[in-house]
Design an enzyme around this catalytic site. Sequence first.
Site, PDB file in Angstrom:
ATOM      1  CG  HIS A 187      -1.715  -1.391   1.573  1.00  0.00           C
ATOM      2  ND1 HIS A 187      -2.492  -1.654   0.797  1.00  0.00           N
ATOM      3  CD2 HIS A 187      -1.660  -2.082   2.534  1.00  0.00           C
ATOM      4  CE1 HIS A 187      -3.225  -2.737   1.005  1.00  0.00           C
ATOM      5  NE2 HIS A 187      -2.500  -2.996   2.076  1.00  0.00           N
ATOM      6  CB  THR A 193      -5.930   8.240   5.110  1.00  0.00           C
ATOM      7  OG1 THR A 193      -4.625   7.928   5.114  1.00  0.00           O
ATOM      8  CG2 THR A 193      -5.984   9.510   5.826  1.00  0.00           C
ATOM      9  CG  HIS A 235       0.378  10.396   6.217  1.00  0.00           C
ATOM     10  ND1 HIS A 235      -0.557   9.786   5.756  1.00  0.00           N
ATOM     11  CD2 HIS A 235       0.216  11.542   5.971  1.00  0.00           C
ATOM     12  CE1 HIS A 235      -1.340  10.594   5.123  1.00  0.00           C
ATOM     13  NE2 HIS A 235      -0.929  11.757   5.354  1.00  0.00           N
ATOM     14  CG  HIS A 238      -0.368   8.766   1.567  1.00  0.00           C
ATOM     15  ND1 HIS A 238      -1.499   7.924   1.479  1.00  0.00           N
ATOM     16  CD2 HIS A 238       0.023   8.964   2.789  1.00  0.00           C
ATOM     17  CE1 HIS A 238      -1.676   7.362   2.723  1.00  0.00           C
ATOM     18  NE2 HIS A 238      -0.990   7.991   3.444  1.00  0.00           N
TER      19      HIS A 238
HETATM   20 ZN   LIG Z   1      -0.629   7.579   5.610  1.00  0.00          ZN
END
Ligand SMILES: [Zn+2]
Length: 259
Positions: free
Chosen positions: A96, A207, A140, A123
């Site tokens: 991810h 998120t 993040h 991201h």
């Molecule tokens: Zn994140």
Amino acid sequence: MKITYLYLTIFLLVLGCKEDENKSIEKDKLSNHQEWSYEGEAGPEHWKELTNNSECGGNFQSPINLVKYTKNKNLKPIDFRYDEKTVLHSVENNGHTIKYNFEPGDYISWEGKNYNLTQFHFHEPAEHLIDGVRYPLAIHLVHQAKNGELLVIEILAKEGHNSEPFDFLESFLPIQKGEEKLINRSFDMNLNLPSNKNYFTYVGSLTTPPCREGVRWIIFEKPILVSLEQVEMLKYLMPIKNYREEQPVHGRKIEQSSF
Ligand SMILES: [Zn+2]
């Protein structure tokens, strides 16, 4: 001849059962929330159905578009206690994102509470919007207090000159999906912070599934600069567009620091 047809029918029946079996395994995987993704059947619009304890359909989700914020002069700068000697333990590609895990040491102090930095990840493009503007990349920084409360800092990045700290971080890439590489080298996280440390803050959620709520968000107003090649490297290794669309604000208070 008849016998051949009989065999063929049995063969097809068995094949049919196998397919059904495969489908139910797929379903189990989804409900086990291992297999969420950024597109298709397990994409963001289905995240709320993927787990029993999913909060993805909640009213106080992240990310959001930061508009209609109010200046609060009482908000103090974040007290960064990031040490240049803190050890970066490993980097992993979890399918991810690309995530770097820290050993204990770095923490921040904010509004009278300490939060330990545990990991940071990327991201592409950024998740939070500022007045509708989406930056090409975000980091993040995930922090956790002793009582389990989460505080995530989003650092926005835009394309400009080469970033030396990024050179160091990317020297451990590429890394295959599902792989974790040991780093075991000290890294000064201060080097990734923008010089202007004014920020937006509000309460939202993680998120990614299960989208746990009650997360304090701090988003720096000003982006840092990284080169196009450095953005491309991460983009190449992560799922395409690994960001969640903006979520409704539902009357939440968004504050902006001013110092
Ligand atoms: Zn994140």
